[in-house]
Enzyme design. Structure first.
Site, mmCIF file in Angstrom:
data_model
loop_
_atom_site.group_PDB
_atom_site.id
_atom_site.type_symbol
_atom_site.label_atom_id
_atom_site.label_comp_id
_atom_site.label_asym_id
_atom_site.label_seq_id
_atom_site.Cartn_x
_atom_site.Cartn_y
_atom_site.Cartn_z
ATOM 1 N N GLU A 92 64.372 -19.028 74.940
ATOM 2 C CA GLU A 92 65.265 -19.432 76.030
ATOM 3 C C GLU A 92 64.660 -19.176 77.403
ATOM 4 O O GLU A 92 64.840 -19.977 78.327
ATOM 5 C CB GLU A 92 66.582 -18.666 75.891
ATOM 6 C CG GLU A 92 67.665 -19.094 76.855
ATOM 7 C CD GLU A 92 68.958 -18.332 76.598
ATOM 8 O OE1 GLU A 92 69.657 -18.058 77.581
ATOM 9 O OE2 GLU A 92 69.252 -18.006 75.436
ATOM 10 N N ASP A 93 63.920 -18.064 77.559
ATOM 11 C CA ASP A 93 63.495 -17.620 78.893
ATOM 12 C C ASP A 93 62.000 -17.716 79.172
ATOM 13 O O ASP A 93 61.568 -17.413 80.286
ATOM 14 C CB ASP A 93 63.932 -16.164 79.117
ATOM 15 C CG ASP A 93 65.451 -16.016 79.122
ATOM 16 O OD1 ASP A 93 66.132 -17.019 79.362
ATOM 17 O OD2 ASP A 93 65.933 -14.898 78.875
#
Length: 741
Positions: A92-93
């Site tokens: 996600e990051d």
């Protein structure tokens, strides 16, 4: 945005120490292969997050390590889950992809990380939050460890929430209270549930939380002395049983205590069951019931029991697998004390919930309650096109109930249903087809309405008819999510079938208009008229509720495509319509309440106070951007706050008061007391007048020497409200005074 600084050598040393401490928390020491895989997961996550920091300023990697430690220490998960926990934010990051995870760690860990990764921000949905919840909850039937890791992730976020801005704290706490705390309860994670609710209360009801916490601290010494006095006479009897046991007292959660204060409308000093005494016996499974009832006998030989407060979840466990024997007795000084009696096995299941369930699967003779629950989850997930917010509501209705009733099938099988479920709910719980064709239901050989509320011990029999079909009215008769979801699916299928004629008519019109991209045209029409529902579009055309000419009126055809007609907007409205509407300063009301909204003066915006919770200056508040009524200012304790923040968090804005005494706010109070005859109304109104407050409305109803009054007052702030409540409470014969939430 936080400054991007690569982790230093000293910070890397601290991270490695935190990782080693986490590994030491694993219940079973890992083998060499597992150790190597967890170390690789740590190193990949550490490298990927090296430039990221949390709001507190510490390296971001501390968060995945803390989540992994909660999984290992507080839930009892193993190395595979630890790897997924360490990697849960990587996709996600950071630039790392799910394919990279799959190649390095295998399909299982990639599947778990994928389940923990939020949907892309470009994902188009009315509520992306609800869609993300649906994605996570859907993993329940794939691998429950995904949800358990998500629970650990949320717990650590709640423990470290102080570094977040206040309005974001509200949103996160509301989400937690709305979905994660009930889910923790359903998975048997009682410690998680209690901590979630306490931490949410600390954010959403800060003053009340601090007041109860302070009182608990002040009374800690006297409570401990009382527990010792209570336990001392029990030891001799428990020793005689011949079992190894532990007995101790534990305080109840702050949230639980505050709920009792609110429910009973009494001060803290009058809440006596601030703690529970727990007796845990260490015996083989075959002796558990005998040992628990033996301990119960010892307790009730010493202290007088309260019969209606006996809860036997040893004979029949709760639907989430919880097993324990609860009773309440009158202890020293006539104070009520709750006693919980269970075995070490039962205690581990109560502490670790579903994670411990696998360890003891097949040990007891109880049916697999989780498999039954997962079947019901699958039923709700059957409709992949269901509205996400609606799905979340169905899921909560189907799974998050605290009180249960036990009913019996004609074959003698017992079924657990939520309290308040109807006879029609029971029919759907037997089988979807039984529910669809349910004509009537018999309880103890007598026919009852489909709306009949189930009672403990009912013997149920469903009578079906192939001609029977669900109708819209059935949605009002059921409470469980499974029944609601299945009825909606059936109604949708019927509308789809009936809408085929409408679809054919619309397609003929498209052909006449020479529209090439019919799919895009249907999308545009359904979005404009029926909130993206093709089924409703075709159905209403078929039923002649709307004509094809009316459907097409807002559009024109250009180059084989259906295009919305241009609309001339006034200059002031041609701006970003998604932004909060600004208030014309010329129309500013004199003495209007002063707020800061997203850090800007509130009088620049078009806002009103929400009537569902009537905020008063000094309350914790937030702003909610409505679809067509500007901003609404709600209290953080508003009955609607959880739903708004959990499902529509993107519409939440920060709001805070600016000190002013110019404005008045409406507040509703409820009073109860002794109806002493003439003069009750006069005494109450005189007290309010002496406090220099205005009464907006006053209603009172008295029966059998008791009265209940509802009073609407105008106050300037929460301090004035507090003084008003205390002043009214001090009147003779007044029992309770409370603000209507």
């Amino acid at each position: 945005m936080a400054e991007v600084i690569e982790t230093s050598v000293e910070e890397q040393t601290g991270l490695r120490e935190a990782y080693e401490a986490m590994i030491a928390c694993l219940i079973n020491p890992p083998n060499a292969q597992d150790s190597e895989q967890m170390l690789r997961a740590y190193e990949l996550a550490n490298y990927s997050h090296r430039y990221q920091r949390r709001k507190s300023g510490e390296p971001y990697m501390y968060h995945p390590i803390a989540v992994a430690r909660i999984c290992a220490e507080e839930i009892g998960l193993g190395p595979t889950a630890i790897c997924a926990a360490l990697l849960h934010d990587v996709v996600e990051d950071t630039p790392v992809t799910l394919e990279d995870i799959r190649a390095d760690f295998g399909e299982r860990i990639a599947q778990m990380v994928g389940g923990l990764t939020k949907l892309d921000s470009a994902y188009t949905n009315e509520s992306q939050q609800a869609a993300n919840f649906k994605k996570v909850l859907s993993t329940l039937i794939i691998d429950v460890r995904i949800v358990l890791i998500k629970m650990a992730d949320r717990l650590h976020n709640m423990r470290t929430i102080k570094s977040m801005p206040e309005h974001k704290q509200f949103k996160i706490a509301a989400e937690t209270s709305y979905i994660y705390a009930p889910l923790a309860h359903r998975l048997g994670l009682y410690n998680f549930r209690s901590e979630f609710l306490d931490l949410c209360m600390k954010v959403l009801e800060r003053d009340e939380y601090m007041a109860v916490a302070k009182k608990l601290q002040e009374t800690k010494s006297s409570r401990e002395q009382y527990i010792d006095r209570f336990i001392a006479p029990l030891r001799a009897g428990l020793d005689e049983l011949g079992y190894t046991y532990r007995i101790f007292g534990r305080p109840k959660s702050i949230y639980s205590i505050y709920n009792k204060i609110k429910k009973k409308q009494v001060p803290f000093e009058q809440i006596y069951d601030l703690f529970a005494v727990r007796i845990i016996v260490d015996v083989p499974v075959r002796k558990e019931k005998l040992a628990c009832w033996g301990a119960y006998s010892v307790v009730t030989d010493v202290y007088q029991g309260v019969p209606e407060r006996l809860k036997d979840w040893v004979t029949i466990p709760k639907s989430n697998g919880y097993e324990s024997l609860h009773t309440t007795v009158a202890g020293p000084d006539a104070r009520f004390v709750e006693v919980q009696i269970r075995s070490e096995r039962m205690n581990e299941i109560a502490e670790r919930g579903f994670a411990a369930h696998w360890k003891y699967k097949g040990v007891s003779n109880q049916p697999d309650v989780y498999e039954q629950w997962f079947d019901s989850v699958r039923d709700i997930l059957d409709d992949p096109n269901s509205d996400t917010v609606q799905f979340l509501g169905d899921f909560r209705a189907n799974n998050f109930f605290n009180e249960e009733v036990y009913v019996w099938t004609p074959d003698g099988d017992m079924k657990t249903m939520p309290k308040g479920a109807s006879a029609l709910d029971f029919a759907f719980s037997v089988h979807t087809e039984v529910g669809y064709h349910c004509q009537s239901v018999m309880v103890d050989e007598r026919i009852v309405p489909l709306s009949y509320k189930l009672q403990n011990g009912d013997r149920m029999k469903v009578i079906t008819n192939k001609q029977q079909k669900p109708n819209e009215g059935w949605l009002k008769l059921v409470t469980t999510g499974k029944a609601k979801a299945k009825i909606r699916q059936a109604l949708k299928a019927e509308r789809r079938e009936q809408g085929e004629l409408g679809k054919e008519a619309l397609m003929r019109k498209f052909k006449n208009l020479r529209i090439d991209d019919t799919r895009a045209a249907v999308e545009a029409l359904s979005k404009y008229h029926y909130e993206n529902s093709h089924i409703d579009l075709f159905y209403n055309i078929a039923q002649e509720n709307i004509s094809i000419a009316q459907v097409l009126e807002p559009f024109i055809v250009e180059n084989g495509k259906l295009i919305a007609k241009a609309v001339e907007l006034p200059e002031t409205d041609a701006k970003d319509l998604s932004a909060p509407r600004r208030r014309n300063s010329a129309n500013k009301e004199k003495g209007h309440s002063k707020l800061l909204i997203n850090g800007e003066p509130g009088n620049q915006f078009e806002y009103t106070m929400a009537t569902c919770c009537n905020p008063v200056q000094g309350d914790q508040v937030f702003a909610y951007l409505t679809a067509n009524a500007g901003l609404k200012i709600h209290r953080s304790k508003c009955p609607n706050a959880q739903n708004l923040m959990a499902n529509y968090g993107y519409r939440i804005m920060k709001a805070e008061w600016v000190s002013t005494t110019e404005s008045s706010f409406v507040v509703n109070l409820r009073m109860t007391g002794l109806d002493s005859g003439k003069g009750v109304i006069e005494r109450i109104s005189r007290e309010i007048t002496e406090m220099n407050l205005n009464i907006r409305s006053f209603s009172i109803n008295g029966t059998d020497g008791f009265f209940e009054a509802n009073i609407s007052l105008l106050v300037k702030n929460t301090d004035q409200l507090y003084l008003a409540i205390q002043g009214l409470k001090n009147l003779d014969h007044i029992s309770t005074v409370s603000r209507v939430e």
